[in-house]
Scaffold this active site. Structure first.
Site, PDB file in Angstrom:
ATOM      1  N   HIS A   1      76.308-101.054  31.016  1.00 12.81           N
ATOM      2  CA  HIS A   1      76.642-100.105  32.092  1.00 12.81           C
ATOM      3  C   HIS A   1      77.284 -98.853  31.505  1.00 12.81           C
ATOM      4  O   HIS A   1      76.965 -97.732  31.893  1.00 12.81           O
ATOM      5  CB  HIS A   1      77.652-100.719  33.072  1.00 12.81           C
ATOM      6  CG  HIS A   1      77.172-101.917  33.824  1.00 12.81           C
ATOM      7  ND1 HIS A   1      77.820-103.136  33.802  1.00 12.81           N
ATOM      8  CD2 HIS A   1      76.098-102.091  34.648  1.00 12.81           C
ATOM      9  CE1 HIS A   1      77.184-103.998  34.576  1.00 12.81           C
ATOM     10  NE2 HIS A   1      76.131-103.394  35.099  1.00 12.81           N
TER      11      HIS A   1
ATOM     12  N   LYS B   1      75.174-112.226  45.860  1.00 15.35           N
ATOM     13  CA  LYS B   1      75.999-112.623  44.710  1.00 15.35           C
ATOM     14  C   LYS B   1      77.383-113.121  45.125  1.00 15.35           C
ATOM     15  O   LYS B   1      77.950-112.635  46.100  1.00 15.35           O
ATOM     16  CB  LYS B   1      76.190-111.433  43.758  1.00 15.35           C
ATOM     17  CG  LYS B   1      74.939-111.066  42.970  1.00 15.35           C
ATOM     18  CD  LYS B   1      75.220-109.975  41.958  1.00 15.35           C
ATOM     19  CE  LYS B   1      73.964-109.672  41.135  1.00 15.35           C
ATOM     20  NZ  LYS B   1      74.135-108.468  40.285  1.00 15.35           N
TER      21      LYS B   1
ATOM     22  N   ARG C   1      66.334-102.269  32.813  1.00 15.88           N
ATOM     23  CA  ARG C   1      66.157-103.024  31.568  1.00 15.88           C
ATOM     24  C   ARG C   1      64.707-103.453  31.457  1.00 15.88           C
ATOM     25  O   ARG C   1      64.056-103.709  32.471  1.00 15.88           O
ATOM     26  CB  ARG C   1      67.052-104.281  31.578  1.00 15.88           C
ATOM     27  CG  ARG C   1      68.513-103.972  31.460  1.00 15.88           C
ATOM     28  CD  ARG C   1      69.347-105.174  31.795  1.00 15.88           C
ATOM     29  NE  ARG C   1      69.101-105.599  33.176  1.00 15.88           N
ATOM     30  CZ  ARG C   1      69.769-106.552  33.796  1.00 15.88           C
ATOM     31  NH1 ARG C   1      70.695-107.223  33.162  1.00 15.88           N
ATOM     32  NH2 ARG C   1      69.511-106.866  35.044  1.00 15.88           N
TER      33      ARG C   1
HETATM   34  O1  PNS Z   1      74.514-104.694  40.260  1.00 17.46           O
HETATM   35  P1  PNS Z   1      73.639-105.142  41.412  1.00 17.46           P
HETATM   36  O2  PNS Z   1      74.174-106.414  42.042  1.00 17.46           O
HETATM   37  O3  PNS Z   1      72.195-105.253  41.023  1.00 17.46           O
HETATM   38  O4  PNS Z   1      73.738-103.968  42.504  1.00 17.46           O
HETATM   39  C1  PNS Z   1      73.023-104.049  43.705  1.00 17.46           C
HETATM   40  C2  PNS Z   1      73.645-103.131  44.753  1.00 17.46           C
HETATM   41  C3  PNS Z   1      75.107-103.500  44.987  1.00 17.46           C
HETATM   42  C4  PNS Z   1      73.532-101.688  44.299  1.00 17.46           C
HETATM   43  C5  PNS Z   1      72.810-103.316  46.055  1.00 17.46           C
HETATM   44  O5  PNS Z   1      72.871-104.646  46.484  1.00 17.46           O
HETATM   45  C6  PNS Z   1      73.266-102.383  47.171  1.00 17.46           C
HETATM   46  O6  PNS Z   1      72.847-101.246  47.211  1.00 17.46           O
HETATM   47  N1  PNS Z   1      74.159-102.902  48.053  1.00 17.46           N
HETATM   48  C7  PNS Z   1      74.683-102.126  49.164  1.00 17.46           C
HETATM   49  C8  PNS Z   1      74.032-102.543  50.486  1.00 17.46           C
HETATM   50  C9  PNS Z   1      72.661-101.900  50.630  1.00 17.46           C
HETATM   51  O7  PNS Z   1      72.515-100.689  50.735  1.00 17.46           O
HETATM   52  N2  PNS Z   1      71.621-102.760  50.604  1.00 17.46           N
HETATM   53  C10 PNS Z   1      70.243-102.335  50.723  1.00 17.46           C
HETATM   54  C11 PNS Z   1      69.635-101.998  49.392  1.00 17.46           C
HETATM   55  S1  PNS Z   1      67.923-101.617  49.580  1.00 17.46           S
END
Ligand code: PNS
Length: 163
Positions: A17, A41, A90
Protein backbone atom coordinates in the site's frame (compact mmCIF):
# COMPACT_ATOMS: atom_id res chain seq x y z
CA UNK A 1 -6.10 20.65 -8.16
CA UNK A 2 -6.30 16.92 -8.85
CA UNK A 3 -7.42 15.10 -5.70
CA UNK A 4 -7.45 11.29 -5.68
CA UNK A 5 -9.12 9.05 -3.12
CA UNK A 6 -7.24 5.83 -2.37
CA UNK A 7 -9.77 3.65 -0.52
CA UNK A 8 -9.26 0.32 1.18
CA UNK A 9 -9.54 -1.77 4.30
CA UNK A 10 -5.86 -1.43 5.26
CA UNK A 11 -6.10 -4.16 7.89
CA UNK A 12 -3.23 -3.37 8.29
CA UNK A 13 -1.40 -1.11 5.83
CA UNK A 14 1.49 -2.97 4.16
CA UNK A 15 4.59 -1.89 2.25
CA UNK A 16 2.59 -2.66 -0.91
CA UNK A 17 0.00 0.00 0.00
CA UNK A 18 2.77 2.39 0.99
CA UNK A 19 4.51 1.99 -2.36
CA UNK A 20 1.23 2.69 -4.13
CA UNK A 21 0.50 5.79 -2.03
CA UNK A 22 4.00 7.20 -2.54
CA UNK A 23 3.70 6.76 -6.30
CA UNK A 24 0.19 8.25 -6.38
CA UNK A 25 1.33 11.37 -4.48
CA UNK A 26 3.77 12.03 -7.32
CA UNK A 27 0.97 11.97 -9.90
CA UNK A 28 -1.91 13.68 -8.10
CA UNK A 29 -1.77 17.00 -6.23
CA UNK A 30 -3.30 15.39 -3.16
CA UNK A 31 -4.07 11.78 -2.17
CA UNK A 32 -6.70 11.04 0.44
CA UNK A 33 -6.16 7.59 1.94
CA UNK A 34 -9.61 6.58 3.14
CA UNK A 35 -10.12 3.65 5.49
CA UNK A 36 -13.46 2.14 4.50
CA UNK A 37 -15.64 -0.82 5.32
CA UNK A 38 -15.66 -3.92 3.13
CA UNK A 39 -18.71 -5.76 4.47
CA UNK A 40 -17.29 -9.15 3.44
CA UNK A 41 -14.32 -8.79 5.83
CA UNK A 42 -13.82 -9.19 9.58
CA UNK A 43 -11.20 -6.76 10.79
CA UNK A 44 -8.30 -7.37 13.18
CA UNK A 45 -7.68 -3.65 13.77
CA UNK A 46 -10.39 -1.13 14.64
CA UNK A 47 -10.94 1.80 12.26
CA UNK A 48 -9.23 4.15 14.70
CA UNK A 49 -6.22 1.84 14.94
CA UNK A 50 -5.95 1.51 11.16
CA UNK A 51 -6.17 5.29 10.71
CA UNK A 52 -3.51 5.90 13.40
CA UNK A 53 -1.12 3.33 11.90
CA UNK A 54 -1.52 4.85 8.43
CA UNK A 55 -1.01 8.41 9.74
CA UNK A 56 2.18 7.28 11.44
CA UNK A 57 3.48 5.54 8.30
CA UNK A 58 2.70 8.54 6.07
CA UNK A 59 3.88 11.28 8.43
CA UNK A 60 6.76 12.21 6.10
CA UNK A 61 4.59 12.79 3.02
CA UNK A 62 3.09 16.25 2.60
CA UNK A 63 0.30 15.94 0.04
CA UNK A 64 -1.50 13.09 1.73
CA UNK A 65 -4.44 12.99 4.12
CA UNK A 66 -5.84 10.03 6.05
CA UNK A 67 -9.55 9.69 6.72
CA UNK A 68 -12.25 7.17 7.59
CA UNK A 69 -15.70 6.78 6.05
CA UNK A 70 -18.41 4.21 6.69
CA UNK A 71 -20.60 4.50 3.61
CA UNK A 72 -20.52 4.32 -0.14
CA UNK A 73 -17.21 5.16 -1.78
CA UNK A 74 -18.85 7.32 -4.46
CA UNK A 75 -20.58 9.42 -1.77
CA UNK A 76 -17.25 10.00 -0.08
CA UNK A 77 -15.53 10.88 -3.35
CA UNK A 78 -18.26 13.41 -4.17
CA UNK A 79 -18.12 14.82 -0.63
CA UNK A 80 -14.42 15.52 -1.17
CA UNK A 81 -15.21 17.45 -4.35
CA UNK A 82 -13.40 15.13 -6.69
CA UNK A 83 -14.21 12.31 -9.10
CA UNK A 84 -10.96 10.36 -8.94
CA UNK A 85 -10.45 6.99 -7.29
CA UNK A 86 -7.02 5.42 -7.43
CA UNK A 87 -6.49 1.72 -6.74
CA UNK A 88 -3.65 -0.76 -6.85
CA UNK A 89 -3.78 -3.79 -9.09
CA UNK A 90 -1.72 -6.87 -8.28
CA UNK A 91 -0.89 -9.33 -11.03
CA UNK A 92 -3.64 -11.96 -11.37
CA UNK A 93 -5.17 -11.39 -7.93
CA UNK A 94 -7.37 -8.33 -8.24
CA UNK A 95 -8.66 -7.82 -11.73
CA UNK A 96 -12.16 -9.30 -11.60
CA UNK A 97 -12.97 -7.85 -8.19
CA UNK A 98 -11.63 -4.40 -9.02
CA UNK A 99 -13.27 -4.42 -12.45
CA UNK A 100 -16.62 -5.19 -10.83
CA UNK A 101 -16.22 -2.41 -8.25
CA UNK A 102 -15.04 0.17 -10.79
CA UNK A 103 -17.95 -0.56 -13.12
CA UNK A 104 -20.48 -0.51 -10.28
CA UNK A 105 -19.15 2.84 -9.10
CA UNK A 106 -19.28 4.13 -12.68
CA UNK A 107 -22.87 2.91 -13.00
CA UNK A 108 -23.82 4.74 -9.80
CA UNK A 109 -22.07 7.93 -10.87
CA UNK A 110 -20.85 8.28 -14.43
CA UNK A 111 -18.56 11.18 -13.49
CA UNK A 112 -16.37 8.94 -11.29
CA UNK A 113 -13.14 7.68 -12.82
CA UNK A 114 -11.10 4.83 -11.32
CA UNK A 115 -7.38 4.84 -12.09
CA UNK A 116 -5.44 1.62 -11.62
CA UNK A 117 -1.77 1.49 -10.79
CA UNK A 118 0.11 -1.77 -11.21
CA UNK A 119 1.93 -2.88 -8.07
CA UNK A 120 5.70 -3.01 -8.05
CA UNK A 121 7.02 -6.44 -8.85
CA UNK A 122 8.27 -7.12 -5.35
CA UNK A 123 4.82 -6.43 -3.88
CA UNK A 124 2.81 -8.26 -6.50
CA UNK A 125 1.87 -11.15 -4.21
CA UNK A 126 1.59 -9.22 -0.93
CA UNK A 127 -1.70 -8.85 0.94
CA UNK A 128 -2.83 -7.91 4.45
CA UNK A 129 -4.55 -11.31 4.68
CA UNK A 130 -1.31 -13.15 3.89
CA UNK A 131 0.57 -11.08 6.45
CA UNK A 132 -2.01 -11.89 9.15
CA UNK A 133 -1.70 -15.59 8.36
CA UNK A 134 2.09 -15.35 8.73
CA UNK A 135 1.85 -13.53 12.06
CA UNK A 136 -0.66 -16.06 13.34
CA UNK A 137 2.03 -18.74 12.96
CA UNK A 138 4.84 -16.35 13.90
CA UNK A 139 6.44 -16.12 10.46
CA UNK A 140 8.76 -13.21 9.68
CA UNK A 141 6.81 -10.25 8.24
CA UNK A 142 9.53 -7.61 8.53
CA UNK A 143 9.92 -7.34 4.73
CA UNK A 144 6.20 -6.73 4.28
CA UNK A 145 5.24 -4.24 6.99
CA UNK A 146 6.42 -0.82 8.13
CA UNK A 147 8.05 -1.05 11.59
CA UNK A 148 5.17 0.50 13.57
CA UNK A 149 2.69 -1.86 11.91
CA UNK A 150 4.88 -4.88 12.61
CA UNK A 151 4.94 -3.92 16.30
CA UNK A 152 1.19 -3.35 16.40
CA UNK A 153 0.35 -6.69 14.79
CA UNK A 154 2.76 -8.55 17.08
CA UNK A 155 0.95 -6.92 20.03
CA UNK A 156 -2.37 -8.22 18.66
CA UNK A 157 -0.82 -11.69 18.52
CA UNK A 158 0.43 -11.43 22.10
CA UNK A 159 -3.04 -10.28 23.24
CA UNK A 160 -4.49 -13.46 21.71
CA UNK A 161 -6.46 -11.64 18.98
CA UNK A 162 -5.19 -13.85 16.15
CA UNK A 163 -6.49 -17.28 17.09
O1 PNS B 1 -9.02 -3.22 0.75
P1 PNS B 1 -10.36 -3.73 0.26
O2 PNS B 1 -11.08 -4.52 1.33
O3 PNS B 1 -10.24 -4.48 -1.04
O4 PNS B 1 -11.22 -2.41 -0.05
C1 PNS B 1 -12.53 -2.51 -0.55
C2 PNS B 1 -13.30 -1.22 -0.28
C3 PNS B 1 -13.34 -0.92 1.22
C4 PNS B 1 -12.65 -0.07 -1.03
C5 PNS B 1 -14.74 -1.44 -0.84
O5 PNS B 1 -15.35 -2.52 -0.18
C6 PNS B 1 -15.60 -0.19 -0.72
O6 PNS B 1 -15.54 0.67 -1.57
N1 PNS B 1 -16.39 -0.12 0.39
C7 PNS B 1 -17.26 1.02 0.64
C8 PNS B 1 -18.72 0.66 0.34
C9 PNS B 1 -19.00 0.73 -1.15
O7 PNS B 1 -18.94 1.77 -1.78
N2 PNS B 1 -19.28 -0.46 -1.73
C10 PNS B 1 -19.56 -0.60 -3.14
C11 PNS B 1 -18.32 -0.82 -3.95
S1 PNS B 1 -18.74 -1.11 -5.64
Amino acid sequence: MKIAVYPGSFDPITKGHLDMIERATKIFDKVIVCVMVNSSKNYLFTCEERVELIKDVLSGIENVEVDFYDGLLIDYVRMRNTNIIVKGLRAFLDFEYEFQMALTNKHLDNEIETFFMITSNKHSYLSSTLVKELVKYQGDVSDFLPKNVEKAIQKKYEEGCMK
